[in-house]
Design a protein around this motif. Structure first.
Motif, PDB file in Angstrom:
ATOM      1  N   VAL A 173      -3.196  17.588 -32.328  1.00  0.00           N
ATOM      2  CA  VAL A 173      -2.285  16.624 -33.253  1.00  0.00           C
ATOM      3  C   VAL A 173      -1.200  17.602 -33.949  1.00  0.00           C
ATOM      4  CG1 VAL A 173      -2.412  15.317 -35.374  1.00  0.00           C
ATOM      5  CG2 VAL A 173      -4.000  14.882 -33.489  1.00  0.00           C
ATOM      6  N   LEU A 174      -1.502  18.705 -34.660  1.00  0.00           N
ATOM      7  CA  LEU A 174      -0.645  19.534 -35.536  1.00  0.00           C
ATOM      8  C   LEU A 174       0.240  20.034 -34.340  1.00  0.00           C
ATOM      9  CD1 LEU A 174      -2.850  20.984 -37.976  1.00  0.00           C
ATOM     10  CD2 LEU A 174      -1.027  19.348 -38.376  1.00  0.00           C
ATOM     11  N   GLY A 175       0.035  20.385 -33.520  1.00  0.00           N
ATOM     12  CA  GLY A 175       0.709  20.729 -32.156  1.00  0.00           C
ATOM     13  C   GLY A 175       2.137  19.756 -31.842  1.00  0.00           C
ATOM     14  N   THR A 176       1.566  18.730 -31.807  1.00  0.00           N
ATOM     15  CA  THR A 176       2.696  17.545 -31.635  1.00  0.00           C
ATOM     16  C   THR A 176       3.513  17.430 -32.815  1.00  0.00           C
ATOM     17  OG1 THR A 176       1.429  15.611 -32.320  1.00  0.00           O
ATOM     18  CG2 THR A 176       1.087  16.127 -30.148  1.00  0.00           C
ATOM     19  N   ILE A 177       3.079  17.551 -34.074  1.00  0.00           N
ATOM     20  CA  ILE A 177       3.928  17.638 -35.094  1.00  0.00           C
ATOM     21  C   ILE A 177       4.840  18.845 -35.086  1.00  0.00           C
ATOM     22  CG2 ILE A 177       3.917  17.836 -37.568  1.00  0.00           C
ATOM     23  CD1 ILE A 177       1.282  16.288 -37.585  1.00  0.00           C
ATOM     24  N   VAL A 178       4.396  20.108 -34.627  1.00  0.00           N
ATOM     25  CA  VAL A 178       5.378  21.259 -34.555  1.00  0.00           C
ATOM     26  C   VAL A 178       6.357  20.863 -33.437  1.00  0.00           C
ATOM     27  CG1 VAL A 178       5.436  23.327 -33.606  1.00  0.00           C
ATOM     28  CG2 VAL A 178       3.463  22.727 -35.194  1.00  0.00           C
ATOM     29  N   THR A 179       6.149  20.189 -32.430  1.00  0.00           N
ATOM     30  CA  THR A 179       7.163  19.918 -31.391  1.00  0.00           C
ATOM     31  C   THR A 179       8.111  18.569 -32.008  1.00  0.00           C
ATOM     32  OG1 THR A 179       5.399  20.282 -29.585  1.00  0.00           O
ATOM     33  CG2 THR A 179       7.211  18.960 -29.019  1.00  0.00           C
ATOM     34  N   GLY A 180       7.484  17.787 -32.651  1.00  0.00           N
ATOM     35  CA  GLY A 180       8.386  16.784 -33.298  1.00  0.00           C
ATOM     36  C   GLY A 180       9.459  17.434 -34.241  1.00  0.00           C
ATOM     37  N   THR A 181       9.217  18.597 -34.802  1.00  0.00           N
ATOM     38  CA  THR A 181      10.097  19.253 -35.754  1.00  0.00           C
ATOM     39  C   THR A 181      10.901  20.019 -35.207  1.00  0.00           C
ATOM     40  OG1 THR A 181       8.557  20.906 -36.408  1.00  0.00           O
ATOM     41  CG2 THR A 181       8.288  18.845 -37.763  1.00  0.00           C
ATOM     42  N   GLY A 182      10.893  20.519 -33.810  1.00  0.00           N
ATOM     43  CA  GLY A 182      11.601  21.564 -33.099  1.00  0.00           C
ATOM     44  C   GLY A 182      12.743  20.944 -32.223  1.00  0.00           C
ATOM     45  N   PRO A 198       9.990  22.903 -39.741  1.00  0.00           N
ATOM     46  CA  PRO A 198       9.174  23.631 -38.392  1.00  0.00           C
ATOM     47  C   PRO A 198       8.269  24.764 -38.890  1.00  0.00           C
ATOM     48  CG  PRO A 198      11.414  23.141 -38.026  1.00  0.00           C
ATOM     49  CD  PRO A 198      11.297  23.108 -39.584  1.00  0.00           C
ATOM     50  N   ILE A 199       8.440  25.449 -39.863  1.00  0.00           N
ATOM     51  CA  ILE A 199       7.739  26.694 -40.115  1.00  0.00           C
ATOM     52  C   ILE A 199       6.542  26.370 -40.928  1.00  0.00           C
ATOM     53  CG2 ILE A 199       7.837  28.683 -41.438  1.00  0.00           C
ATOM     54  CD1 ILE A 199      10.758  28.863 -41.390  1.00  0.00           C
ATOM     55  N   MET A 200       6.809  25.359 -41.789  1.00  0.00           N
ATOM     56  CA  MET A 200       5.476  24.743 -42.303  1.00  0.00           C
ATOM     57  C   MET A 200       4.402  24.084 -41.510  1.00  0.00           C
ATOM     58  SD  MET A 200       3.424  24.338 -45.206  1.00  0.00           S
ATOM     59  CE  MET A 200       4.660  24.817 -46.312  1.00  0.00           C
ATOM     60  N   ALA A 201       5.198  23.463 -40.464  1.00  0.00           N
ATOM     61  CA  ALA A 201       4.086  22.601 -39.359  1.00  0.00           C
ATOM     62  C   ALA A 201       3.487  23.758 -38.630  1.00  0.00           C
ATOM     63  CB  ALA A 201       5.380  21.901 -38.586  1.00  0.00           C
ATOM     64  N   SER A 202       4.275  24.581 -37.976  1.00  0.00           N
ATOM     65  CA  SER A 202       3.673  25.860 -37.214  1.00  0.00           C
ATOM     66  C   SER A 202       2.470  26.688 -38.256  1.00  0.00           C
ATOM     67  CB  SER A 202       5.010  26.837 -36.811  1.00  0.00           C
ATOM     68  OG  SER A 202       5.812  26.135 -36.369  1.00  0.00           O
ATOM     69  N   ARG A 203       2.670  26.504 -39.332  1.00  0.00           N
ATOM     70  CA  ARG A 203       1.602  27.394 -40.158  1.00  0.00           C
ATOM     71  C   ARG A 203       0.301  26.769 -40.249  1.00  0.00           C
ATOM     72  NH1 ARG A 203       5.624  29.863 -45.125  1.00  0.00           N
ATOM     73  NH2 ARG A 203       6.471  31.711 -43.830  1.00  0.00           N
TER      74      ARG A 203
END
Length: 307
Positions: A173-182, A198-203
């Motif tokens: 799920v968090l991986g899709t959020i990272v993609t959604g911010t990138g 994107p940095i926060m999502a990646s962390r």
């Protein structure tokens, strides 16, 4: 024939994750502006200088849904015609690929109609790993026995697997959020992105991976100390190797600015990651009839363990 059908179902469910990734990474998400037609009044794409290959990439992903549907129907037919002896639970699970594929197609239509809104793109992706996981359980179950399900490892191993699976889904799920911010929105034009750094999502994504690794390490310790069935230990070790490889690829793509090829490799890992978690879970139980204990020796949990 059953093996071909069940393997084909698993590989196609994982394959559509990659074709969907190709759509996103090539900016082809709106290569077909309509659904189910590629364009209004035009079912198949046509080559033009303006659109390039984008309609064909998008339409290819849609076409793979047809392949998924064929395998999903075949799984259902084979199960109900020749594998009814495996029980009601197996027959019900055999319905999941077909129902999930139909849901995917419907959700895909809304993704196009709403111009790739990330609130729909993420669920559209997440259905596929879940279907891959269900397909893996079906495949493992195909090769296992025909008795009632029973625990094949210590109960504390199953108690660890439940939060492990939850953490794994959280990672996805968090991986899709990272993609959604990138930067890879899925279309060459302006598309709505998730309003998060994107940095926060990646962390957050990395923290979930660390938690998953800790739980997986604990599961391996429990399995080894209990001298659990070989199949469960092998599956857990492969999951660890895959997770570490995914982590390496994840850091590479982060520090290189998300190059398309590396992101695509990460998508391959995500497809394998979900299936591998299901593989571990399926190996914690068995449908083999229990062997009678002889003397003071430990009961055999699986025929392969006696070799």
């Amino acid at each position: 024939m059953a093996a071909v059908v069940f393997w084909g179902n698993l590989l196609s469910q994982m394959g559509i994750i990659l074709s969907g990734g190709a759509v996103r990474l090539t900016g082809s998400g709106l290569g077909c502006s309509s659904w189910p037609n590629c364009e209004p009044g035009q079912f198949t794409p046509q080559l033009s200088m303006a659109s390039g290959i984008h309609p064909f990439v998008e339409f290819g992903n849609r076409s793979l849904t047809g392949v998924l549907s064929v395998f999903a129907i075949a799984v259902l037919v084979v199960t109900w015609r020749w594998l009814g002896h495996k029980g009601v639970g197996f027959r019900r699970l055999a319905l999941v690929p077909l129902i999930g594929t139909a849901l995917q197609a419907l959700l895909g239509a809304f993704v196009v109609w709403l111009d790739l809104h990330p609130g729909l793109v993420s669920p559209h992706f997440l259905i596929s790993p879940l279907l891959g996981a269900a397909s893996m359980v079906l495949l493992v179950r195909l090769y296992d026995g025909d008795g009632a399900a029973r625990l094949a490892v210590p109960a504390r191993a199953l108690a660890l697997f439940v939060p492990l699976a939850a953490a794994g889904f959280t990672v996805l799920v968090l991986g899709t959020i990272v993609t959604g911010t990138g930067p890879h929105s899925g279309d060459a034009g302006e598309v709505t992105r998730i309003a998060l750094s994107p940095i926060m999502a990646s962390r957050l994504h990395a923290i979930a991976v660390y938690a998953f690794c800790i739980l997986l390490a604990a599961l391996l310790v429990v399995l080894h100390r209990a001298r659990a069935r070989r199949e469960a230990i092998v599956a857990a070790w492969w999951l660890l190797v895959l997770t570490l490889a995914q982590g390496v690829i994840g850091y590479i793509q982060y520090f290189l600015g998300l190059p398309e090829l590396v992101v695509f490799l990460h998508l391959i890992g995500a497809a394998l990651f979900a299936a591998a978690i299901a593989w571990v879970g399926a190996r914690l139980v068995t449908w083999q009839d229990p062997a009678p204990a002889t003397g003071t020796s430990r009961p055999t949990l699986d025929p392969t363990e006696a070799r």
